[in-house]
Motif scaffolding. Structure first.
Motif, PDB file in Angstrom:
ATOM      1  N   GLY A  21     -12.586 -41.396  29.142  1.00 34.88           N
ATOM      2  CA  GLY A  21     -11.938 -42.287  28.167  1.00 34.88           C
ATOM      3  C   GLY A  21     -11.275 -41.531  27.031  1.00 34.88           C
ATOM      4  N   ALA A  25     -11.938 -34.843  25.519  1.00 34.95           N
ATOM      5  CA  ALA A  25     -11.999 -34.265  24.165  1.00 34.95           C
ATOM      6  C   ALA A  25     -13.434 -33.855  23.838  1.00 34.95           C
ATOM      7  N   LYS A  58      -9.482 -41.869  32.977  1.00 35.71           N
ATOM      8  CA  LYS A  58     -10.078 -43.162  33.372  1.00 35.71           C
ATOM      9  C   LYS A  58      -9.315 -43.828  34.517  1.00 35.71           C
ATOM     10  N   LYS A  64      -4.793 -34.894  34.951  1.00 36.30           N
ATOM     11  CA  LYS A  64      -4.251 -35.364  33.669  1.00 36.30           C
ATOM     12  C   LYS A  64      -4.628 -34.391  32.540  1.00 36.30           C
ATOM     13  N   GLY A  69      -8.459 -31.552  23.351  1.00 39.10           N
ATOM     14  CA  GLY A  69      -8.747 -31.129  21.976  1.00 39.10           C
ATOM     15  C   GLY A  69     -10.145 -31.481  21.547  1.00 39.10           C
ATOM     16  N   ALA A  83     -17.360 -30.652   8.759  1.00 41.70           N
ATOM     17  CA  ALA A  83     -16.342 -29.972   9.568  1.00 41.70           C
ATOM     18  C   ALA A  83     -16.768 -28.535   9.853  1.00 41.70           C
ATOM     19  N   LEU A 113      -5.037 -28.812  24.879  1.00 41.01           N
ATOM     20  CA  LEU A 113      -4.463 -28.954  23.534  1.00 41.01           C
ATOM     21  C   LEU A 113      -5.524 -28.656  22.483  1.00 41.01           C
ATOM     22  N   GLY A 114      -5.122 -28.022  21.405  1.00 39.98           N
ATOM     23  CA  GLY A 114      -6.060 -27.761  20.315  1.00 39.98           C
ATOM     24  C   GLY A 114      -7.323 -27.093  20.825  1.00 39.98           C
ATOM     25  N   GLU A 118      -8.306 -23.683  22.954  1.00 42.02           N
ATOM     26  CA  GLU A 118      -9.257 -22.732  22.359  1.00 42.02           C
ATOM     27  C   GLU A 118     -10.445 -22.458  23.282  1.00 42.02           C
ATOM     28  N   LEU A 141      -1.803 -32.350  12.370  1.00 44.09           N
ATOM     29  CA  LEU A 141      -2.860 -33.285  11.956  1.00 44.09           C
ATOM     30  C   LEU A 141      -3.390 -32.922  10.575  1.00 44.09           C
TER      31      LEU A 141
HETATM   32  N1  CO8 Z   1      -9.699 -36.950  20.571  1.00 44.25           N
HETATM   33  C1  CO8 Z   1     -10.126 -38.214  20.789  1.00 44.25           C
HETATM   34  N2  CO8 Z   1      -9.568 -39.022  21.689  1.00 44.25           N
HETATM   35  C2  CO8 Z   1      -8.528 -38.561  22.390  1.00 44.25           C
HETATM   36  C3  CO8 Z   1      -8.026 -37.263  22.211  1.00 44.25           C
HETATM   37  C4  CO8 Z   1      -8.651 -36.418  21.239  1.00 44.25           C
HETATM   38  N3  CO8 Z   1      -8.285 -35.155  21.014  1.00 44.25           N
HETATM   39  N4  CO8 Z   1      -6.966 -37.087  23.045  1.00 44.25           N
HETATM   40  C5  CO8 Z   1      -6.835 -38.248  23.728  1.00 44.25           C
HETATM   41  N5  CO8 Z   1      -7.770 -39.144  23.332  1.00 44.25           N
HETATM   42  C6  CO8 Z   1      -7.969 -40.513  23.823  1.00 44.25           C
HETATM   43  C7  CO8 Z   1      -6.909 -41.452  23.288  1.00 44.25           C
HETATM   44  O1  CO8 Z   1      -7.237 -41.892  21.994  1.00 44.25           O
HETATM   45  C8  CO8 Z   1      -6.945 -42.551  24.321  1.00 44.25           C
HETATM   46  O2  CO8 Z   1      -8.046 -43.385  24.055  1.00 44.25           O
HETATM   47  P1  CO8 Z   1      -7.884 -44.998  24.225  1.00 44.25           P
HETATM   48  O3  CO8 Z   1      -7.529 -45.173  25.676  1.00 44.25           O
HETATM   49  O4  CO8 Z   1      -9.251 -45.522  23.869  1.00 44.25           O
HETATM   50  O5  CO8 Z   1      -6.797 -45.416  23.315  1.00 44.25           O
HETATM   51  C9  CO8 Z   1      -7.261 -41.813  25.604  1.00 44.25           C
HETATM   52  O6  CO8 Z   1      -7.792 -40.551  25.223  1.00 44.25           O
HETATM   53  C10 CO8 Z   1      -6.016 -41.559  26.443  1.00 44.25           C
HETATM   54  O7  CO8 Z   1      -5.063 -40.932  25.626  1.00 44.25           O
HETATM   55  P2  CO8 Z   1      -3.556 -41.491  25.431  1.00 44.25           P
HETATM   56  O8  CO8 Z   1      -3.510 -42.979  25.651  1.00 44.25           O
HETATM   57  O9  CO8 Z   1      -3.048 -40.955  24.130  1.00 44.25           O
HETATM   58  O10 CO8 Z   1      -2.861 -40.766  26.675  1.00 44.25           O
HETATM   59  P3  CO8 Z   1      -1.333 -40.347  26.783  1.00 44.25           P
HETATM   60  O11 CO8 Z   1      -1.098 -39.972  28.210  1.00 44.25           O
HETATM   61  O12 CO8 Z   1      -0.445 -41.377  26.190  1.00 44.25           O
HETATM   62  O13 CO8 Z   1      -1.212 -39.034  25.854  1.00 44.25           O
HETATM   63  C11 CO8 Z   1      -1.938 -36.920  24.968  1.00 44.25           C
HETATM   64  C12 CO8 Z   1      -1.938 -37.885  26.164  1.00 44.25           C
HETATM   65  C13 CO8 Z   1      -0.509 -36.400  24.728  1.00 44.25           C
HETATM   66  C14 CO8 Z   1      -2.858 -35.752  25.316  1.00 44.25           C
HETATM   67  C15 CO8 Z   1      -2.428 -37.667  23.701  1.00 44.25           C
HETATM   68  O14 CO8 Z   1      -3.663 -38.321  24.031  1.00 44.25           O
HETATM   69  C16 CO8 Z   1      -2.692 -36.771  22.530  1.00 44.25           C
HETATM   70  O15 CO8 Z   1      -1.747 -36.380  21.866  1.00 44.25           O
HETATM   71  N6  CO8 Z   1      -3.973 -36.450  22.252  1.00 44.25           N
HETATM   72  C17 CO8 Z   1      -4.368 -35.670  21.107  1.00 44.25           C
HETATM   73  C18 CO8 Z   1      -4.046 -34.208  21.342  1.00 44.25           C
HETATM   74  C19 CO8 Z   1      -4.395 -33.368  20.106  1.00 44.25           C
HETATM   75  O16 CO8 Z   1      -3.817 -33.523  19.045  1.00 44.25           O
HETATM   76  N7  CO8 Z   1      -5.372 -32.467  20.277  1.00 44.25           N
HETATM   77  C20 CO8 Z   1      -5.810 -31.600  19.223  1.00 44.25           C
HETATM   78  C21 CO8 Z   1      -6.900 -32.230  18.451  1.00 44.25           C
HETATM   79  S1  CO8 Z   1      -7.339 -31.310  17.039  1.00 44.25           S
HETATM   80  C22 CO8 Z   1      -8.310 -30.079  17.664  1.00 44.25           C
HETATM   81  O17 CO8 Z   1      -8.494 -29.920  18.837  1.00 44.25           O
HETATM   82  C23 CO8 Z   1      -8.922 -29.205  16.643  1.00 44.25           C
HETATM   83  C24 CO8 Z   1      -9.822 -28.157  17.262  1.00 44.25           C
HETATM   84  C25 CO8 Z   1     -10.565 -27.393  16.197  1.00 44.25           C
HETATM   85  C26 CO8 Z   1     -11.541 -28.272  15.430  1.00 44.25           C
HETATM   86  C27 CO8 Z   1     -12.326 -27.425  14.498  1.00 44.25           C
HETATM   87  C28 CO8 Z   1     -13.285 -28.217  13.658  1.00 44.25           C
HETATM   88  C29 CO8 Z   1     -14.086 -27.339  12.741  1.00 44.25           C
END
Ligand code: CO8
Length: 264
Positions: A21, A25, A58, A64, A69, A83, A113-114, A118, A141
């Motif tokens: 879901g 992540a 899902k 996919k 991240g 954090a 991603l992210g 890493e 972000l």
């Molecule tokens: N976190 C939580 N939920 C996520 C994440 C994420 N990173 N990525 C996707 N999801 C969820 C979506 O919210 C969605 O949930 P729902 O169906 O309940 O709405 C589900 O997964 C499916 O995603 P999408 O509907 O968005 O799917 P798409 O095919 O339209 O898009 C993408 C796919 C392009 C991957 C899009 O989901 C996206 O942009 N995701 C976020 C990517 C991102 O920005 N990742 C980096 C996050 S920041 C990070 O990783 C920091 C790391 C270091 C942290 C250090 C802390 C100290």
């Protein structure tokens, strides 16, 4: 484990992150499960290589997402202290992937991603499906890569390219990731797991103790000055010369027979 599957076969452990879901992540629970699983694997003599990959989304699409991240829904509420604790919770399993005696291979089956990019970078080797996408989107972000990305990306691809990727948040495809040295290999997505397992099998066919010592030599020497690093290597070389495998490997060569390497 709720978010992780572990399967062991032929001395290869496949660890699959399974949060369909959330495109796999990484939340706190997953990081804890990963840490526990890696500790268990490290203690096992019947696992020589770990392959880390992502489970299907899902809609059951296996290509996919590797890991999309860190979990943004969890991070949005963090205070600075929380954090930091989250970053340190990731650092432990990530260092295990990097330093454990088993070889670790990331089989990247979609979005990395992210935190996904890493965690792949914390592994020894990265094999990408041809549909994989890599990026460090954190500055978009309002944060920075916090699971080692500012450090490992620069070490892997050089400072200039790391800065460009982190400052622009650009997505790059698997071929570009290969071109800049972020991944070792790109294969058709249907061949990803077989390719990772074939590489694992080849690594397992070598002296496993020697491979683990070579890994330690590369990791430990990387941040040392060359003089001390080469001296450290000589010491580790000496240790490998005290093993059964060294005696067996060299004798087998001289006797024109296959070696039976058993140390680990
Ligand atoms: N976190 C939580 N939920 C996520 C994440 C994420 N990173 N990525 C996707 N999801 C969820 C979506 O919210 C969605 O949930 P729902 O169906 O309940 O709405 C589900 O997964 C499916 O995603 P999408 O509907 O968005 O799917 P798409 O095919 O339209 O898009 C993408 C796919 C392009 C991957 C899009 O989901 C996206 O942009 N995701 C976020 C990517 C991102 O920005 N990742 C980096 C996050 S920041 C990070 O990783 C920091 C790391 C270091 C942290 C250090 C802390 C100290």
């Amino acid at each position: 484990m709720n978010n992780l599957r572990l399967e062991v076969e032929n001395e290869i452990a496949v660890l699959t992150i399974t949060r369909p879901g959330a495109l796999n992540a990484l939340n706190s629970e997953t990081l804890e499960e990963l840490n526990t699983a890696l500790s268990e694997i490290e203690a096992r003599n019947d696992v020589k290589v770990v392959i880390l990959t992502g489970g299907p989304d899902k809609k059951d699409n296996p290509y996919k997402s590797f890991v999309a991240g860190a979990d943004i829904a969890e991070m949005v509420k963090f205070t600075a202290a929380e954090a930091r604790a989250f970053g340190m919770r990731a650092a432990e399993p990530f260092f295990k992937l990097m330093n454990m005696r088993q070889v670790t291979i990331a089989a990247v089956n979609g979005f990395a991603l992210g935190g996904g990019c890493e965690i792949a970078m914390a592994c020894d080797i990265r094999i990408a499906a041809d549909n994989a996408t890599f990026a460090q989107p954190e500055t978009g972000l309002g944060i920075i890569p916090g699971f080692g990305g500012t450090q490992r990306l620069a070490r892997l691809v050089g400072m200039g390219r790391a800065k460009e990727l982190i400052f622009t948040c650009d997505n790059i495809d698997a071929n570009e990731a290969y071109r800049i040295g972020l991944v070792n290999k790109v294969v058709a997505k249907e061949d990803l797991m077989e390719t990772a397992k074939a590489m694992a099998k080849k690594i397992i066919s070598k002296g496993s103790y020697a491979v683990s010592i070579a890994k330690a030599a590369i990791n430990n020497g990387y941040d040392m000055d060359i003089k001390n690093a080469v001296e450290m290597e000589a010491n580790l070389f000496g240790i490998t010369c005290s093993t059964h495998d060294k005696q067996e490997g060299m004798s087998a060569f001289l006797e024109r027979r296959a070696a039976d390497l058993t140390d680990f």
